[in-house]
Scaffold this motif. Structure first.
Motif, PDB file in Angstrom:
ATOM      1  N   PRO A 174       1.864  -6.980 -38.238  1.00 44.43           N
ATOM      2  CA  PRO A 174       1.455  -6.420 -39.526  1.00 44.43           C
ATOM      3  C   PRO A 174       1.979  -5.015 -39.757  1.00 44.43           C
ATOM      4  O   PRO A 174       2.081  -4.216 -38.824  1.00 44.43           O
ATOM      5  N   PHE A 175       2.346  -4.743 -41.023  1.00 43.31           N
ATOM      6  CA  PHE A 175       2.744  -3.412 -41.472  1.00 43.31           C
ATOM      7  C   PHE A 175       2.010  -3.153 -42.778  1.00 43.31           C
ATOM      8  O   PHE A 175       2.509  -3.459 -43.852  1.00 43.31           O
ATOM      9  N   GLY A 176       0.804  -2.594 -42.658  1.00 44.71           N
ATOM     10  CA  GLY A 176       0.012  -2.374 -43.860  1.00 44.71           C
ATOM     11  C   GLY A 176      -0.369  -3.702 -44.499  1.00 44.71           C
ATOM     12  O   GLY A 176      -0.996  -4.558 -43.880  1.00 44.71           O
ATOM     13  N   ARG A 177       0.030  -3.900 -45.760  1.00 49.99           N
ATOM     14  CA  ARG A 177      -0.283  -5.129 -46.479  1.00 49.99           C
ATOM     15  C   ARG A 177       0.691  -6.262 -46.163  1.00 49.99           C
ATOM     16  O   ARG A 177       0.542  -7.366 -46.687  1.00 49.99           O
ATOM     17  N   PHE A 178       1.695  -6.011 -45.328  1.00 46.71           N
ATOM     18  CA  PHE A 178       2.730  -6.999 -45.046  1.00 46.71           C
ATOM     19  C   PHE A 178       2.649  -7.478 -43.594  1.00 46.71           C
ATOM     20  O   PHE A 178       2.189  -6.752 -42.702  1.00 46.71           O
ATOM     21  N   VAL A 179       3.134  -8.704 -43.385  1.00 47.59           N
ATOM     22  CA  VAL A 179       3.243  -9.273 -42.043  1.00 47.59           C
ATOM     23  C   VAL A 179       4.613  -9.931 -41.927  1.00 47.59           C
ATOM     24  O   VAL A 179       5.000 -10.733 -42.778  1.00 47.59           O
TER      25      VAL A 179
END
Length: 206
Positions: free
Chosen positions: A51-56
């Motif tokens: 995960p990177f914040g709101r993204f995966v």
């Protein structure tokens, strides 16, 4: 295929080395597939992501022939892919001081690419794909997330729909004429074979 395998290995290694990886495990079912219209595509699916914040960023694998015996050579139909998934909406409920949030609900969208390895038996004289045991695909997906728990580790469920497109010139199906199943007759270069799949996944992670 080699690039997808390498990326999957890197994602798995990175997820192991850092806190907060995301893992999914569940089932995928094809509602319709122009490249294999009569095959029962049902099987387990697993994904590992970072995960990177709101993204995966995620690598996934599915065994599409888990309940379908009509596969050339008996090796199965395997799909290896990579995804970029984004949270469109995330709301939490029942939050208490010092106890965190007990549940959440959200929606997500994803885009990705993959490779299918294997060949379906369409009929006695036709297999798909016929020229090689691999087929490239792109996909676009949407879904809902229902969280059983938010902290200390997120536990929840995803119900999603995946729309895939594969170039028909990859199929090169030997069958020709009006007797071929829909979506696989001839070698119509430049056209696409479309499919719709649903996914029911248990998710662990951030």
């Amino acid at each position: 295929m080699r690039a997808v395998t390498i990326l999957a290995a890197l994602l798995t290694a990175t997820a192991t080395a850092h806190a907060g990886p995301t893992a999914r495990l569940g089932m995928t079912i094809a509602l319709a597939d122009q490249g294999a219209p009569l095959q029962h595509q049902v099987g387990p699916m697993i994904g590992v992501g970072i995960p990177f914040g709101r993204f995966v960023i995620e690598a996934d694998y599915a065994l599409l022939s888990f309940m379908e015996p009509d596969v050339v050579g008996g090796g199965g139909m395997h799909r290896f892919g990579v995804n970029l998934r984004a949270d469109l909406l995330r709301r939490t409920n029942h939050c208490f001081v010092h106890f965190g949030c007990a549940a959440g609900i959200g929606a997500y969208a994803e885009v990705g690419a993959g490779i299918r390895r294997g060949q379906w038996h369409i009929d006695a004289n036709t297999k798909s794909p016929s020229g090689a045991d691999r087929q490239r695909e792109l996909h676009l997906g949407f879904g809902l997330e229902l969280d059983n728990r938010i902290v200390p580790t997120r536990l929840g469920w995803q119900f999603g729909v995946r729309f895939t497109a594969a170039p028909r010139d990859d199929l090169m199906v030997a069958c020709r004429g009006t007797g071929c199943p829909g979506g696989v007759s001839g070698s119509d270069g430049g056209e696409l074979d479309l499919a719709v799949l649903i996914e029911w996944m248990f998710i662990v992670g951030r």
